[in-house]
Design an enzyme around this catalytic site. Structure first.
Site, PDB file in Angstrom:
ATOM      1  N   HIS A   1       5.456  -6.838   4.827  1.00 48.42           N
ATOM      2  CA  HIS A   1       4.890  -7.483   6.009  1.00 48.42           C
ATOM      3  C   HIS A   1       5.132  -8.984   5.877  1.00 48.42           C
ATOM      4  CE1 HIS A   1       2.047  -8.618   9.183  1.00 48.42           C
ATOM      5  NE2 HIS A   1       1.583  -9.538   8.340  1.00 48.42           N
TER       6      HIS A   1
ATOM      7  N   CYS B   1       6.526  -6.297  12.515  1.00 53.12           N
ATOM      8  CA  CYS B   1       6.114  -7.662  12.206  1.00 53.12           C
ATOM      9  C   CYS B   1       7.283  -8.552  11.804  1.00 53.12           C
ATOM     10  CB  CYS B   1       5.070  -7.642  11.089  1.00 53.12           C
ATOM     11  SG  CYS B   1       5.653  -6.862   9.563  1.00 53.12           S
TER      12      CYS B   1
END
Length: 216
Positions: A43, A117
């Site tokens: 992420h 993301c």
């Protein structure tokens, strides 16, 4: 000008009972990043102007763009930060960019392979005028995205073939129903004897085959 920093996290589950799985995932990410060039499951979020980082995630309604203290997203395990340069955008311009992205990146449009993301981070970095994420950050998702697109293309090709077959079958039936019976008989090598089928109208009923014609 302001420094642009990307914060990278291992995608782990911080709920109780996942400690062993999290340890294995972090180790796997390290191996995939450094030893095997296929990337891992990461992420990312972007920090620019201030002490907050900006990321993107899935939600049922509204924008998927959110902020939290830089390097302190409690949903994941912090790995490292990467300085990607300095942006020429003013703080007001960055605020405008984030406002636009908040409208464009809705939470219900999140896709783990095609719109995650890391894709958001790259979009933000591009608008800030700095280099994109290192390839290893999102390589795993990119490989999956290619496989996903290939599967979608194969399914589309299969559907097109089925639809083409249905259309051809429909056209064949329509052609058969529109073709005169005499042509169908001739196409089978037969000969149409129109004189055999002339009815005789006698006292309101139809007679059988012409007797004379039957003796020919």
């Amino acid at each position: 000008m302001a420094e642009v920093i990307v914060h990278v996290y291992d995608v782990t589950n911080e709920s109780p009972g996942y400690e062993t799985a999290n340890f294995a995932l972090v180790h796997l990410n390290t191996v995939c990043k450094e030893a095997v060039p296929i990337g891992g499951v990461f992420h990312t979020a972007v920090q620019v102007y201030g002490d907050e980082e900006w990321g993107y995630g899935e939600c049922k309604r509204g924008s998927g763009v959110y902020s939290c203290p830089a390097g302190k997203n409690m949903q994941y395990s912090y790995r490292e930060s990467i300085v990607l340069g300095r942006t020429n955008c003013s703080a007001a311009k960055v605020s405008q960019i984030l406002k636009e992205l908040s409208q464009e990146w809705q939470g219900d449009k999140y896709h783990v392979l095609a719109r995650n993301c890391n894709h958001f981070s790259n979009e933000l970095l591009q608008r800030l005028g700095v280099p994109k994420l290192p390839a290893w950050v999102n390589r795993f998702a990119n490989a999956g995205d290619i496989a996903y697109e290939a599967a979608q293309s194969l399914q589309k090709a299969k559907n097109d073939m089925i639809n083409a077959g249905k259309e051809a079958y429909k056209n064949a039936l329509e052609t058969a129903f529109k073709t005169p019976m005499s042509l169908i008989s001739l196409s089978k090598g037969g000969r149409v004897r129109t004189d055999q089928f002339k009815p005789k109208f006698i006292t309101g009923r139809t007679a059988g085959f012409d007797q004379g014609a039957g003796q020919k």
